[in-house]
Design an enzyme around this catalytic site. Structure first.
Site, PDB file in Angstrom:
ATOM      1  N   CYS A 568      58.564   2.020  70.251  1.00 30.96           N
ATOM      2  CA  CYS A 568      59.653   1.838  71.299  1.00 30.96           C
ATOM      3  C   CYS A 568      60.840   1.508  70.529  1.00 30.96           C
ATOM      4  O   CYS A 568      61.059   0.887  69.275  1.00 30.96           O
ATOM      5  CB  CYS A 568      59.328   0.597  72.203  1.00 30.96           C
ATOM      6  SG  CYS A 568      58.023   1.088  73.322  1.00 30.96           S
ATOM      7  N   THR A 569      62.218   1.933  71.185  1.00 33.12           N
ATOM      8  CA  THR A 569      63.534   1.504  70.712  1.00 33.12           C
ATOM      9  C   THR A 569      63.603  -0.121  71.125  1.00 33.12           C
ATOM     10  O   THR A 569      63.825  -0.200  72.294  1.00 33.12           O
ATOM     11  CB  THR A 569      64.576   2.280  71.053  1.00 33.12           C
ATOM     12  OG1 THR A 569      64.040   3.788  70.465  1.00 33.12           O
ATOM     13  CG2 THR A 569      65.899   1.976  70.261  1.00 33.12           C
TER      14      THR A 569
END
Length: 699
Positions: A568-569
């Site tokens: 995930c960012t």
């Protein structure tokens, strides 16, 4: 305006009744206010000087209706045609900038100025040649364009001349003339109008017998009448009352008194009223009467003038119309969303070309945190065409960071992000043309050769993406992974589309425009070198690098064997809003530049120089560091071994199409590195390092 109606029933010293006139009622069509809105926003802006507008009046209304002076959307075209069977009236519009200016406007001075203009036209004889000069009107307005409330005060200036008295009371011409005479009068008037320009004439001279009528323009008075002839003045009369003439008669009687009062003591007046009843023309209700005409000395100063319209309550004051209640809410929203943009042009950015921005068709690849913020900022800039592409569903963690989604969108497994985003844009502003496509983008390092079905599916998705990019002007790359940006980068480079890329770290971001490639013919005709260029200045748009140009490794599967935080960012919450807004602002700045995507890139060194556009710099990249609250504007050249935009990749894609792309998807990153020469570059670099090491050992 009791004083303006001259108090019905008053008698003069001689016992004759004073002549009274029915004033105009303004009839301002909704189209007029719409056109005023557009003029105010796009042309007048803060200019309060008088503008020439045109209205008209009609003499065929049934009994009981007021005498109307009508202004509609065409009022701002002073050279435009007048509606059939209507007389023109030319006026001055004073559109004020504030309600206080509207209230404090010197109405007395405006009326005196208009009266003097009419008086000068009478004295000089200009009104004899062009009688429309007698029908001047004024309109003072204030447009509250946030509420769509319009304040206005209408004035039809009329000169007050003492000594005009009724000798014979008004009667209908049906009582005065025979049926044959009425029909002959109608025919003569039609012929007269045809000879004078095919439009109804407001004033005319009449000479008649038992069997004939002759009509003439005012300017030919002395040729038309002989000494001792009875003088009859004709007026195209909008009034519907049988006892009184309409307002347009007032100023022409002043003209008659000034020019002819010394020669005639009385004149007959015919107020022509031309109705159509059940398909049959009828002028019998027109009225005829006789008046005493005073003399006016050439040295006389301009008479007192009246003419300001009463308000709805019958008092002297302005009127107000609220169009927000009757406007289509969608149309109202469409007009209002661009208000901030148009106000920007008034003082701050007068050269801003809004049409270029509003008409831009934007494709957003990614409908997550960046996609939502980019979409909202695009709408703020008035962009009307936004398309979302994403294959993810809305999860419970999304709504707090992605402003187009709500808690309900997460239920039942979650709605499609792309579809939900498009739906929300429509709710925010129904005027936007938007759609969402739930589709995947094939990526390097993500094989599609498991079966014929997966290959066909990948082929269809590539074809659909190619079509989407072709249909749009700007492509935003807003995805989570590096490899998902590769295919649209290749396609957009081939199609020469402007690409805006935004990517996030924890507290850093990069926003950049990709170099906009030129055709081989254009490249050949241009300069092959970059005279005076460096990595930081004077690089034109076609020489700029893309997102992959700074990498020496081809894109691959970046999510394999990664922990949740690596897949995930993970970013500071405000970062996506900053980066999303800057991505749109960069697009707008590029569009405003005369050379568009080919504009020379601005760097950090240019911050103290004269900006190339009215909006400022046009950088290649914006790299932000939130921990330091700092941005830098690096510029870099396109890399000839880039795995996405280099000539070898683009040529291979244009030559082999999906066959080439399938090799990229199904092979390891070495395929692209071999094709572009990165593999050889790695080998040469490694060899150089070994050689340097052996030199050290020798030393």
């Amino acid at each position: 305006m009791a004083s303006e109606n001259q108090n019905l029933g008053d008698q003069s010293a001689s016992g004759n009744l004073k002549l009274q006139f029915v004033p105009f009622s303004s009839a301002l069509d909704a189209g007029f206010w719409h056109e005023l809105t557009q003029k105010k926003l796009n042309e007048y802006r803060l200019d309060e000087t008088a503008k020439v507008i045109k209205g008209y009046y009609y003499n065929g209304d049934p009994p009981g209706l007021p005498s109307r002076l009508t202004l509609e959307f065409s009022a701002f075209d002073k050279n435009g045609p007048t509606p059939a069977r209507c007389c023109p009236a030319v006026g001055s519009l004073y559109n004020t900038n504030t309600l206080d200016s509207f209230k404090s406007c010197d109405k007395k001075a405006l009326l005196e100025q208009a009266a003097n203009e009419i008086w000068d036209a009478i004295k000089s004889g200009a009104a004899l040649d062009d009688p429309v000069l007698l029908n001047k009107f004024l309109l003072v307005t204030f447009a509250d364009l946030k509420k769509y409330w319009f304040y206005y005060w209408f004035c039809f200036p009329a000169l007050c001349l003492n000594g005009i008295e009724l000798i014979k009371q008004p009667v209908s011409i049906g009582e005065k003339f025979s049926e044959t005479q009425v029909l002959e009068f109608q025919r003569s008037y039609d012929d007269f109008c045809q000879n004078e320009g095919s439009t109804p004439q407001p004033y005319f001279l009449i000479r008649y017998t038992e069997t004939s009528f002759a009509l003439s323009p005012l300017r030919k008075f002395h040729q038309f009448y002989k000494d001792g002839d009875k003088v009859t003045l004709g007026v195209y009369d909008p009034c519907t009352l049988s006892e009184y003439p309409g307002w347009p008669l007032r100023n022409v009687l002043v003209l008659a008194a000034f020019h002819w009062g010394s020669q005639v003591q009385s004149i007959e007046v015919i107020c022509l009223r031309d109705r159509t009843l059940q398909g049959d023309r009828n002028t019998k209700h027109s009225i005829i009467f006789e008046i005493k005409l005073p003399q006016v000395a050439e040295s006389q100063v301009c008479p007192k003038a009246v003419g300001w319209e009463k308000n709805q309550k019958g008092g002297m004051g302005p009127r107000m119309v609220n169009l927000s209640e009757c406007m289509d809410p969608k149309r109202l929203a469409e007009s209002s969303v661009d208000l901030n943009l148009k106000l920007m042009r008034w003082r701050l950015v007068p050269t801003l070309d809004l049409e270029k921005v509003i008409s831009a068709k934007c494709l957003l690849l990614g409908a997550g945190t960046l996609g939502c913020n980019v979409a909202r900022t695009l709408m703020g800039w008035g962009v009307r065409h936004i398309t979302f592409v994403d294959n993810a569903k809305i999860s419970y963690s999304n709504p707090v960071r992605q402003p187009l989604y709500e808690f309900e969108d997460c239920l039942g497994g979650g709605k499609s992000k792309a579809l939900a985003a498009a739906e929300k844009l429509q709710k925010i502003f129904p005027g936007v043309i938007t759609k969402g496509l739930n589709m995947s983008i094939p990526m390097p390092g993500h094989p599609v050769n498991f079966s014929e079905e997966t290959m066909n599916q990948a082929s269809k998705e590539v074809e659909k993406l190619e079509g989407l990019i072709a249909e749009h002007d700007v492509v935003f790359l807003l995805m989570d992974t590096r490899e998902s940006r590769w295919l649209p980068t290749v396609i957009a480079a081939s199609q020469k589309k402007l690409v805006i890329n935004a990517a996030l770290g924890f507290d850093t971001f990069v926003v950049m425009r990709h170099g906009l490639k030129k055709s081989k013919q254009e490249e050949a005709s241009g300069s092959s070198d970059l005279l005076g260029s460096s990595l930081f200045s004077n690089i034109p748009g076609n020489k700029l690098g893309c997102y992959f140009c700074n990498d020496v490794v081809a894109p691959g599967d970046s999510t394999r064997d990664r922990t949740l935080d690596q897949q995930c960012t993970v970013s500071r919450p405000g970062l996506s809003m900053i980066a999303g807004a800057l991505a749109v602002e960069l697009m707008v700045s590029v569009i405003q530049h005369p050379e568009g995507g080919y504009a020379v890139a601005s760097s950090s060194d240019d911050r103290m120089n004269e900006p190339p556009t009215s909006l400022g710099l046009v950088p290649h990249q914006i790299r932000g560091f939130l921990s330091r609250f700092d941005n830098v504007l690096p510029v870099s050249l396109a890399f000839d071994k880039c795995t996405a935009c280099s000539p070898k990749v683009i040529d291979q894609y244009e030559k082999d199409g999906f066959q080439f792309l399938a090799k990229v998807f199904n092979s390891s990153h070495s395929f692209l590195e071999d094709l572009t020469g990165l593999t050889l570059l790695h080998q040469e670099t490694q060899a150089a390092e070994i050689w340097d090491m052996s030199d050290d050992e020798v030393i």
